[in-house]
Structure formats: C-alpha cells, structure tokens
Scaffold this motif. Sequence first.
Motif, PDB file in Angstrom:
ATOM      1  N   LEU D  68      17.741 -70.335  69.686  1.00 45.21           N
ATOM      2  CA  LEU D  68      16.940 -71.505  70.019  1.00 45.21           C
ATOM      3  C   LEU D  68      15.452 -71.147  69.883  1.00 45.21           C
ATOM      4  N   PRO D  69      14.620 -72.118  69.480  1.00 48.00           N
ATOM      5  CA  PRO D  69      13.206 -71.804  69.256  1.00 48.00           C
ATOM      6  C   PRO D  69      12.544 -71.106  70.442  1.00 48.00           C
ATOM      7  N   ALA D  70      12.907 -71.506  71.658  1.00 51.18           N
ATOM      8  CA  ALA D  70      12.235 -70.940  72.840  1.00 51.18           C
ATOM      9  C   ALA D  70      12.905 -69.668  73.337  1.00 51.18           C
ATOM     10  N   ARG D  75       7.573 -68.561  69.551  1.00 48.54           N
ATOM     11  CA  ARG D  75       8.544 -69.581  69.151  1.00 48.54           C
ATOM     12  C   ARG D  75       9.086 -69.319  67.754  1.00 48.54           C
TER      13      ARG D  75
ATOM     14  N   ALA E  26      11.530 -69.665  79.232  1.00 49.12           N
ATOM     15  CA  ALA E  26      10.472 -70.295  78.434  1.00 49.12           C
ATOM     16  C   ALA E  26       9.446 -70.979  79.350  1.00 49.12           C
ATOM     17  N   THR E  42      13.158 -77.358  75.993  1.00 51.14           N
ATOM     18  CA  THR E  42      12.248 -76.262  76.294  1.00 51.14           C
ATOM     19  C   THR E  42      10.850 -76.596  75.798  1.00 51.14           C
ATOM     20  N   VAL E  44       7.309 -74.574  74.558  1.00 55.75           N
ATOM     21  CA  VAL E  44       6.634 -73.323  74.217  1.00 55.75           C
ATOM     22  C   VAL E  44       5.209 -73.667  73.824  1.00 55.75           C
ATOM     23  N   GLU E  46       1.758 -72.661  71.897  1.00 55.27           N
ATOM     24  CA  GLU E  46       1.124 -71.775  70.908  1.00 55.27           C
ATOM     25  C   GLU E  46      -0.373 -72.030  70.909  1.00 55.27           C
ATOM     26  N   ASP E 113      11.379 -78.481  72.192  1.00 53.39           N
ATOM     27  CA  ASP E 113      12.609 -78.398  71.396  1.00 53.39           C
ATOM     28  C   ASP E 113      13.774 -78.908  72.232  1.00 53.39           C
ATOM     29  N   HIS E 115      17.749 -79.862  72.731  1.00 55.21           N
ATOM     30  CA  HIS E 115      19.093 -79.500  72.307  1.00 55.21           C
ATOM     31  C   HIS E 115      20.089 -80.332  73.098  1.00 55.21           C
TER      32      HIS E 115
END
Lengths: 238, 238, 238, 238, 238, 238
Positions: D68-70, D75, E26, E42, E44, E46, E113, E115
């Motif tokens: 999963l991205p996180a 990421r 996260a 989640t 994240v 950047e 993100d 899911h």
Amino acid sequence: MTIPRDFNRGPDDLRPINIQRQFTPAAGSILYSCGDTKVLCTAVVEENVPKWMVGRGKGWVTATYEMLPASTGSRKAPGKPDGRATEIKRLIGRSLRAAIDMEALGERAVHIDCHVLNANAGTRTACINAGYLALCDAISGLIAAGLLEKSPIKHSIEAISVGLIEGEGRLDLYYKEDSAADVDFNVVSANGVDLVEVQGTAEGEPFSRAQLDSLLDLAFVGLKRLKTLHQEALESRP
Amino acid sequence: MTIPRDFNRGPDDLRPINIQRQFTPAAGSILYSCGDTKVLCTAVVEENVPKWMVGRGKGWVTATYEMLPASTGSRKAPGKPDGRATEIKRLIGRSLRAAIDMEALGERAVHIDCHVLNANAGTRTACINAGYLALCDAISGLIAAGLLEKSPIKHSIEAISVGLIEGEGRLDLYYKEDSAADVDFNVVSANGVDLVEVQGTAEGEPFSRAQLDSLLDLAFVGLKRLKTLHQEALESRP
Amino acid sequence: MTIPRDFNRGPDDLRPINIQRQFTPAAGSILYSCGDTKVLCTAVVEENVPKWMVGRGKGWVTATYEMLPASTGSRKAPGKPDGRATEIKRLIGRSLRAAIDMEALGERAVHIDCHVLNANAGTRTACINAGYLALCDAISGLIAAGLLEKSPIKHSIEAISVGLIEGEGRLDLYYKEDSAADVDFNVVSANGVDLVEVQGTAEGEPFSRAQLDSLLDLAFVGLKRLKTLHQEALESRP
Amino acid sequence: MTIPRDFNRGPDDLRPINIQRQFTPAAGSILYSCGDTKVLCTAVVEENVPKWMVGRGKGWVTATYEMLPASTGSRKAPGKPDGRATEIKRLIGRSLRAAIDMEALGERAVHIDCHVLNANAGTRTACINAGYLALCDAISGLIAAGLLEKSPIKHSIEAISVGLIEGEGRLDLYYKEDSAADVDFNVVSANGVDLVEVQGTAEGEPFSRAQLDSLLDLAFVGLKRLKTLHQEALESRP
Amino acid sequence: MTIPRDFNRGPDDLRPINIQRQFTPAAGSILYSCGDTKVLCTAVVEENVPKWMVGRGKGWVTATYEMLPASTGSRKAPGKPDGRATEIKRLIGRSLRAAIDMEALGERAVHIDCHVLNANAGTRTACINAGYLALCDAISGLIAAGLLEKSPIKHSIEAISVGLIEGEGRLDLYYKEDSAADVDFNVVSANGVDLVEVQGTAEGEPFSRAQLDSLLDLAFVGLKRLKTLHQEALESRP
Amino acid sequence: MTIPRDFNRGPDDLRPINIQRQFTPAAGSILYSCGDTKVLCTAVVEENVPKWMVGRGKGWVTATYEMLPASTGSRKAPGKPDGRATEIKRLIGRSLRAAIDMEALGERAVHIDCHVLNANAGTRTACINAGYLALCDAISGLIAAGLLEKSPIKHSIEAISVGLIEGEGRLDLYYKEDSAADVDFNVVSANGVDLVEVQGTAEGEPFSRAQLDSLLDLAFVGLKRLKTLHQEALESRP
C-alpha cells in the motif's frame, strides 16, 4: 474497364478538391476533402523544440495521424496508433519537414495533427496536402505576430497516389481502385516538379521498371495540378 | 571524395557478405553480415493463421524487427518497437510476403523475427535478405517433413540501399555514408529484376526525376549480385 | 535411469561449453553455448549512473534477459518481460554486481543485456556466466582506454544448476531433466568456492536438509570447473 | 552489538505475532502482524482454472503482492507491480502451491491477494504465512459448503527470514537489521521440517558454505515455532 | 416494502459506523466501516507539490481509490484503475481539497490513498469520510511536528448516499438497495450544512425536481449526524 | 460585472447554437457549435453488444470523448484518455443511455464518438447534445433500413452548464466564466423537464442549498430552449 472511376473521371483526373481554411481557431486549421475522403489538419506552434534539439538554433515539424472511429465502414476503436498509422505519421512528418528551412524557423516546433473524418483512400496524401496548407497558415501567423521576419518555407509540398489497375495507370485512387490495385505508389513532390518521397509497393505481383516510370509520369500530372490548387487556396481570403 | 568508402569499395560495389545458415536449431536461422552490419533472422512455422484469416485456405508471413541494446554506439534501451522499428517490420513483412504463393503455403504462418546484432547502416535490407533465406529454409523443412508437396516460393527476394553522396550515387551505404546522404533509397526486387518495393526519401533537398533514375540503375547492379549470392548460399550445405 | 543424460554425461559432468568473445563490436560480446543452450550477452558502458545513485561516487551494473522468439519449441511472442524474465534479470544483476567493487568502478554503469538464442535449460546460469565474461571484457576496455587504472573486479562469478531426478543429484540439467526434476537449484559462486546466491525450489514434494546438502556439494564440482574454463577463455586471444 | 534487536529479542527469537482471522467477509481473510510488519492476505475461490489448465482435473493457486502507498516511510506511488513485487508474488505462489494436492482440489483456483499495510521487513515471509492461513480458511469453506469432501492440504507451510549481521546469525530480521545484513535468507518449509524454497543472497561479500549451514539451522528454529503458532490460530475460534 | 433495510433501519437511519484511528503508523490511517462496507484510508505528507504547482506557495491534496480483489463477491482482478475508479478518485480528491486552505497548508502535498477492504455500497462516500479523518490526523501531525502553526482545515467534510427505492427516499444505501435504486445521489457537505459536491443519476427513468428536493432533505439528515460522529472520533484518544 | 458575457448575452441566454447534420457519411454525424465551442459527434451502429450483455435481448450505447490536440490554447498531446476525459465519457454514456428503451433497440450497440474541435467551455454538454442528435439520426437510419420497426427513443436529452459568478447565476458558461465560477453545475434533462443527471461542484467555497435551487431554475430555462432547437434541427432536411 471492370472498376469504374468515381466522379466520371479519366485516368489522369484528380477527384474534386475542396479546401476550407480557418475551420477552427488554431494557428492552422484546414478542412480538406478530396472526393469522399475528408480530413481535418491543424497546426499549433510551440515556442520550444524537443529536448534533443535544444540549443541548435533549429526548428522542428511533427505530425500525428488519426482515423476517427466513424471514418471507416466498420467502426475503428480508438486507441494507440497502430503500425499503419505510425508509418503514415512518419511519412507526413518527413514530407512537411522538407518544406521548411529549419534555421530560418528558429527554435520552435510546429505540430501538425491530422484527423481523418472520412476515409475513401488517399488519406495520407490528403493529410500531407492539408498539413502543408495548415503549416503555411501557421507560418503566416508567426510573421503577422512579428515572431518571424520572413517565411522559412522553401518549397511547396504536394502528394498524390497513383496505381496500376488491370495494367492501366490511374491517378488519385479512390477506395475501390485502391483495393484492386496491383501496384500502389505515393509520391510527394516539392513545387510540383522535384521529388521528396517515393513509396511504391507491389500489392500482388512484382512490377517492372517500365511500369514504375509510367506511374511516376502520371503522378506528376496530378502534383502540378495540386500545386496550383493549393496556391489558389492560400491566396484567397480564408 | 570527402567521405571514403569502407572496404576500398567502388561506388557500385557491395560490402562483403557472409551468410551462416542453421545458426540455431529454429526452422530457419540465418546469421547474415554485410560489412559491419550483422543480423540474425529466424523463421518459425505455426500451423495456424491470424484469426481474421482463418478459413480462407491461405497462409501468412509476419515479421518483427528489433535492435539489440548493444547494436549501436550508444546503448538502445530495450522496450516496445518505436516508430522506426514499426515502419521497418512492416516493410520486411510486405517484402517477404511477395515471395510466397499464399494458397500454396496453406493455412499456416511463418514468423520471421529479425534481430540486429550490430548496426552499421543497411539493417533493414540485410533483414529482408536474411529473412528471405530463413523463409527458404523453413519452407524446405516443411517439404522435408511432408507438410508441403512443393515450394510456395514464387520469387527470390533481394533488397539493397542506394544513396546520393555529394551528387554521386553509391551502392550499399555504410553508416558514415548513410548519415551524409542527400537521398536515401531502399529497393526490394523479385528475382533481381522486378520491383517489389521502392522507398526513397530526400534527406536534405528534393531530388530530380533523373537522379531517381540513376539511383534505380545502381540498385539493380546490387540486386542482381545479391540474387546470385543468395542462390549460392541456399545451394551449399548449411 | 529413466531419463538419460545428453552428451553421455555422468551425473557430475557439465555439458560441453563453447565461448566466443568479441562476437560483435560491443565493449563486451560473448556468444556462450552450454550444450544446446546458446546465449549472447553483451556489455555496454555508460558514463553515468541511475538518477538515484548520482553523486555517491559509485558505479552500477544492470542486467536484462530476453528469450528470442525462435529460442523455444513453440514461438515466444516478443513483448514486455514476463514474470519469469523479471525474476531472472534480477538474479543476473545481483550476481554480477557481486563481482564488482563499485567505488573502484566509479560513477559509470555497465549494462549487461542477455539474449537467449536457443533454450535447452540452464539459460539463467549461462547468462550469468556469459554476462560475467562480457563484464570482464568491458572492464578491460575501460582500462585499455585509460578510464580505469586497475580492475574493480573483486571475484570471479560462476553459476550452475543442479537437480534431483528420481532421487539422484545431477549437475547442469538439460531440458528433459529440468522438466522432470523434483528439486531445482541454481547456485552462484564467487571464485568457485564462496556463495553469492542460492535459489532452490521443490518442484513436487518438499526436500530434506540432507538432500540440500548433497546438491550443494554437486554444485561446487561444477562451479570450480567453470571458474577454470572462464579463466582460460579470458586469457586466450579473443 | 551495534544494531540492537527490536522487542528485546535474542538472536533466535521471532517478533511478536498477531493473527486475526475473518477480518473481512472473503473466503479467507487474515490480518497478520509480525512486529511492526502488518499484512492483509485474502483468499477467493473461483470455480475455474486458467485456460491452459482446463480439462486436466487439477486446481491452481495464484498469488499477488502489493505494498500500500502508505506502507513505507516515503509514499510508494501505486501502479503496476515492479520487479521486486513480481519476484515476491512468484515466490508466494510457488510456496503456497506446495501445500496443495492439486488433483484433490479439483478444477478450481484459489487466489491469494497479499496487501502490505505496514512494512518493517519480512513482508514476503509474512505474506506466505498469512496466505497459508487464508488458504486453509478458504479450503475449510469449500468443505463446509460440500464442494470438497476432504482437505487437499498436504503440508503446512511456514516462512521466515534469517540474516548475518556483523558475523552473527539472527532470526526474523526487522528493517534496521535487514538493511545492515551481509547475507539475507528466506526459507520456506513444509511442516516446519522439510524445505520448499531456499533463497539466499550475499548483500555485500560472498558467504561460505559453513555460514549457510548455520543460517539454515537458525531458520528451522523459527519455522518450527511458526508451525505451532499457525496451528493454534487455525484451531481457535476466528 | 419489497427490499428490507439492513440493520433494521428506518429510511433516514445511517448504518452503524465504526472508526479506528492510527490503524497503521502512517501520518493518517483510518479503518472505517459503515455497515458491511469497510475501507482503509491513509494520509501521507510529502514536502513538495506537483511540478505544475511549484512556486505558488500553495499545497495540494490528492486521492487514489482502489478496490481490493477480495472486496466484492466475485474477485476483482488487480490492475490499472478502471473508469469507475477514476471517476471516484477524482470525486474524493475534489471533496477533500474543499476542506483545506491551500495557502495555509503551504507547498506540501497530502496523499489520501483509499482501499476498499469490503464493498457493500457507499464505498465512495465512506472513503471521503475516512479520507477526511485521515487528513485531519495528518494535519495534526504537521502541527505537532512544528511544521504548521495552525490548522489549514476550513471546513469539516461529510459524504452520504441517498436513493429512491420504489418511490421512497432512503438514506445510506446498502448493496441490495443500491442495485434496485431508481435514482442514486451522492452528496458531499461542508460542516454538515453547505454543499461541496452533488452528483445524482437516474438509473432507470428520469426523476423530477421535487424528487431531487426530497432526496437532498434526506441527505442532510445524514450529513449532520456524520459531522457529529466524526467530531467525536477526532476528539477521542486514537 | 467584472467578467462580461460573450455575445452580449444576458445571464439566462444561451450562446448561439449551430447544428450541421450528416457532416460525414457515418450513420449519425453532427457538427455542433455553441458559441466558440465546436464538437463533432458521430454515431456508428454495430450489430452486436459487449460480451457481458449477449443473450439478454437488450442493446447498448457507448460514448468516447476526445479533445483534438489543437482544440485548446496550448496543444494537448494525443494519447490515452486522462481522468477528466474518462469522467466525461462516462457522463455522456449514462446520459444518452437514458434516452433509449434498450429492449426496443435489440441486441445492437450504438457507439457515440465525441471529438472536441475547439474548446471554449461547455464541451461535455455540447457533446451530450450533439451525441443525442447523432443517436437520433442513427436510429432513423435503422428504421429506414428496416432493421427497427419503431423508434426506441423514449426521451429527448438535453444538457447545459450553469454557474455562480460573483454571486450571480449564469447560463451556459464560456471559458472566462467557467474559470472564474465559484460553483459549476452540469444538468442533463429528459424532454427539457425531468432530470437525468445533476453534477455540481464547489470550485472555491461551499455553496448553499438556496444557491443550488436557483441554479437549477436557471438550468431549466436553457434545457427547455435546447429541446426546441434540437427538435427543429431534427425536423429540418439535413
């Protein structure tokens, strides 16, 4: 003659040609029909060149070629260019780059995007012709905007197909002829007299050098006529 | 002459040609070098045809073209065929299909896969030549296996490049010539005398009809010689 | 023994190995055959490293792995690497990177491109072996060109497969054995004595620790022999 | 010891393991954490097999692996599986297929989809462990539904990593250890005693046969413990 | 009433909602279930923005949406987002960006993100709700880390579906209702009172303006309740 | 009023609309301009439906949406549909399917391909309007060809945008208004009175229920006018 010509044409007649400039507000936008083949070619100028050309003081001309889904008898699903489209866009690009003095154009790119609205053979040559006219209008726009002092166009560009049908040469094939041709040539000229690109393919049996010669003779009949027609279109008020 | 020929050649000399048959166990497997250009072309037969051809009682010949990453001066990253490779594989396929009577071949496909091991210009013509030889070996295999009674090969196929360098015609260009050529022609013949495909492009300025004629004359010098060399290779024990 | 060995081999014999260096003009170019398995591995040096490595003063070695369409019994359509090819290219890359002192190599990349010309099992180990030799030749070229003072090669690299066939260990499996093996090991060594990579898979039933031990013993018989053969090939005039 | 163990572990201790069955309503759905590594593995049964297996009376087990991205510090952009993910999903699939008597499973496929929710090393072994449990639950579901009479599960499957850190073997590496390991082994067992897959890689210098032996000893300490933990989880009420 | 509500709900009742914060490490990580629909969202952060936004002093919020293969009755093969997923991720992104004062956020991006672990209708609205909570936690993390002085969150965001079933409006449709609905609305609010996004589609026959009005009334009943539930979740210790 | 309307329009005026039927020979081919926005929408009928619909006795309507590279100020590189195009083609498809009684259409598909020749806002609503007219012409063609006895068209379909600019509602936004709008609504009606699709987005701050109501009032002014214009176009000789 088993396969009749459309539009009651003789073997060395072009199909009726119709040219509409400024069809959309793009820098160049040519709606071009040649008999039942109808294409829209646009020109867009970008003030930069591909990365590998930066700093050389030269311009570039690119081309794309796309058949609209409804342009053929059975719908053509949209998507990535197939092999034929790739081959054609490369031919269009090479042909149109031959028109231009790239140093005189300067570091900018002219993008010629060709859209086939209806396909009845001769789409690649129609796109070269319409693309040339779109290129001319885009160049005129650069001059009008003061971005260019004089035109970087070195030559006019014309393109036509010729083919052998039952042993007879014919100019500017339409779909039925194209499907039946034993040999299929696409010829691109500069100024209607010199050669920029010659592509000939035996569709069935190989052909002789003599047949090649007579087909080229026939092509030049059409190329000269196209040069005049294009000139007239460019000189008329769009 | 600013650009010297390699191998001390005269303007109408071919580069030295080396042909190794059965390089790998595939039905056809030809390692073909032409000067410093080196290609491996294989032929594989599948007892079926593409879906759109099923039930017509006809065969098919396909071609692919790939440059190995190390085949050029700077490494060519592997991946999908680019526009140039697409154009070339289509040329190879059309040229080789001209060799075959598809009804006599029956509903099976011959796949010609061309790999450029080293590129020094003329890779597409080398692939057509090597592909033709691989096709011949694959057909011989079908006959030996009792799958075909007689050969469906109608014509031998040969291919060569010619170009104009500083106003002079030259046969079978190598890399330095190819980069400097004003006009670049690829000519594919049947039996060394008839034409299957003609592709000529002005790299710089347009060329005249007279120049085209003299380039074709030169091409046929090479095509005839190739026909003999290929014949000899096929007749020797692999 | 239900499945006979090819080449009249005993259980701990390698297949006949043939090494041709400088097969093409690339920096490294090794045509390597091991019985009927034949691969061409090339090495190309680029004077830069992947973006994520820039500025660390270290070099890099990459690998690709491709089966030519005609390399297997039924034609393998060309295209993107599949899962197996991805797994193999990663193994080749890791194995060859173990040969090199990356700081001594400096900020440059060596690209090892592996092409399977004919597949009769053991293609991944043949590619590691041929890739190692291509890497050596490319490094020698850097030294000859004055770009490196001394070799960054820390270890020789060798790779071999071993397997359990009907309870018996065999070295360097060919296709029939590979298909029938209950356990399949690929072992990569440094200098023929230490381990760089061990990959073993139960193809049918799980295997015991004792079987693993005897397979590793067998692998080292082959790895030592390969070290000598490679040394000889590198010392001979290419 | 420069790099301390997490959770105050000794060299041959596993991280704390937590298993939650039926996390979602899928046929198998295991939320599995091993220290700070957390994965969700699901099993879905489809009453058909891939095309190439139809009619053989055998079943199949597939696996996918996705981070999963996180799940990582920086990421990870979602998209196609990269080389590492491809390698891992193939390992998971091979390992879980070893658990099953495919004829007893019958012509149906069990799809194991592995999602890494948080990554702190050992994600591939956690996915094999959780995937095995999801597979067991899906098989139990088939039996409960009367689609299978008895279980096609031949062996329990366990997986663990071991590594060499500063010359010392450690069981079940966490991220800091994994980054610093000189050798990295993943071992997959059947019933905690036999071997299904062994993959060892020298991250820095090559390793000796003796080091390999001691790492395998250590792995079996963990594999036996995992077998018991998994058994307990399967026997408890989900 | 042909189609009964799940959980013995009245027409204007929400499904039971369960919110678990910090499900993974996260910056934001919300496990959110709404009846049998279960999602993990989640966040994240950047410390950069997409290239086209650099230098504007503004932040950005992106969203992705993915259904896990086992989240639906029949397995959903993983791969590129399809048209529906593309539409949904754009809706989530727009909705969450409405929560934020982008200048106050500064040049950084928050990636949400989403899911879907189990799908029982209402996945897009569940993702907006869970995404909002993940966003809040990520923002709190930035403040706690001293990277932001005060919160750039301007509004709370809530989302709910409403539909017409057999002429009756119902709040928060579950799968059976969703499949049978004549009209399907997704409404996204700010602070439970203002509108951020309204999307309504006639699944069968067109609907009247009056029906639209009554559906919006119903939606606001749910949106206000959600605002309170979210507030409580954010104020509780995670 | 900071942002003037184009064409001297009042807040509830449409832009001038121009409709050309049978622009190309496809079953339906509508060149539709709405102020400076110009689209070409074609309809092609295929006598089959997607695989998942076969055998249900129902038809299907699909849509694609593509902006030509020269349709916007800066050239839009051709390629795969991006997220926005995916969202729009789904909206067009849903809207046009609402026009049709799929059982009366029978197992055939009508493909509506929308090409934006020039974009000045409102391209998605222009495509729905032009697509509806192309659909009508294609249906008429099926009736004329005896493939359908009576029209499966249940409702006329119309689409328009409305927006809030500086607190004021405006109908049929052009580019400058669209860029400045605080709220952007697209409304699709059946017969100019009922609703098929409502999509509203707050571009800046959230909007109130009252604002939504007034925007919908304004939309219906335009939708009714469009219904009449379309009717007239369909009744005129193409």
